[in-house]
Design a protein around this motif. Structure first.
Motif, PDB file in Angstrom:
ATOM      1  N   CYS A   8      41.099  31.190  43.154  1.00  0.00           N
ATOM      2  CA  CYS A   8      40.162  32.025  41.870  1.00  0.00           C
ATOM      3  C   CYS A   8      40.920  32.158  40.990  1.00  0.00           C
ATOM      4  O   CYS A   8      41.867  31.986  40.968  1.00  0.00           O
ATOM      5  N   CYS A  11      41.752  35.465  38.786  1.00  0.00           N
ATOM      6  CA  CYS A  11      42.906  36.059  39.587  1.00  0.00           C
ATOM      7  C   CYS A  11      43.830  35.944  40.248  1.00  0.00           C
ATOM      8  O   CYS A  11      44.589  36.084  40.459  1.00  0.00           O
ATOM      9  N   SER A  13      43.909  33.994  42.984  1.00  0.00           N
ATOM     10  CA  SER A  13      44.322  33.716  44.245  1.00  0.00           C
ATOM     11  C   SER A  13      43.910  32.950  44.863  1.00  0.00           C
ATOM     12  O   SER A  13      42.830  32.315  44.827  1.00  0.00           O
ATOM     13  N   CYS A  29      35.208  34.929  44.727  1.00  0.00           N
ATOM     14  CA  CYS A  29      36.236  35.857  45.257  1.00  0.00           C
ATOM     15  C   CYS A  29      36.005  37.381  45.997  1.00  0.00           C
ATOM     16  O   CYS A  29      35.415  37.668  45.598  1.00  0.00           O
ATOM     17  N   CYS A  32      38.192  40.096  43.883  1.00  0.00           N
ATOM     18  CA  CYS A  32      37.148  40.281  42.072  1.00  0.00           C
ATOM     19  C   CYS A  32      35.961  39.738  42.114  1.00  0.00           C
ATOM     20  O   CYS A  32      35.362  40.026  41.216  1.00  0.00           O
TER      21      CYS A  32
HETATM   22 ZN   LIG Z   1      39.373  36.506  42.150  1.00  0.00          ZN
END
Ligand SMILES: [Zn+2]
Length: 77
Positions: A8, A11, A13, A29, A32
């Motif tokens: 992602c 964010c 991650s 994601c 988020c």
């Molecule tokens: Zn994310």
């Protein structure tokens, strides 16, 4: 169903997800819920990931992995 790894960019991650093939490019994601996710590992040789201008229709023979080495010459496969 195959396991995919996604990144992602919102964010920053990584997460893994088991999705069916037709939904592999339609995930959000897990943290988020952003749609700005990128598939990192794929069992399919589709030239995706930042190469939206690439067209399969022009050449008829897509470059493997999009690196232009053919098959395995550069070790990216
Ligand atoms: Zn994310």
């Amino acid at each position: 169903m195959p396991l995919y790894e996604y990144y992602c960019s919102h964010c920053k991650s990584k997460f893994e997800l088991i999705v069916s093939h037709q939904h592999a490019d339609d995930v959000v994601c897990m943290k988020c819920h952003s749609e700005k996710v990128r598939r990192l590992i794929s069992t399919f040789a589709l030239p995706r990931g930042g190469r939206d201008d690439y067209s399969l229709d022009d050449s008829g023979a897509p470059a493997m992995g999009g690196c232009g080495c053919g098959e395995g010459g550069c070790g990216c496969h």
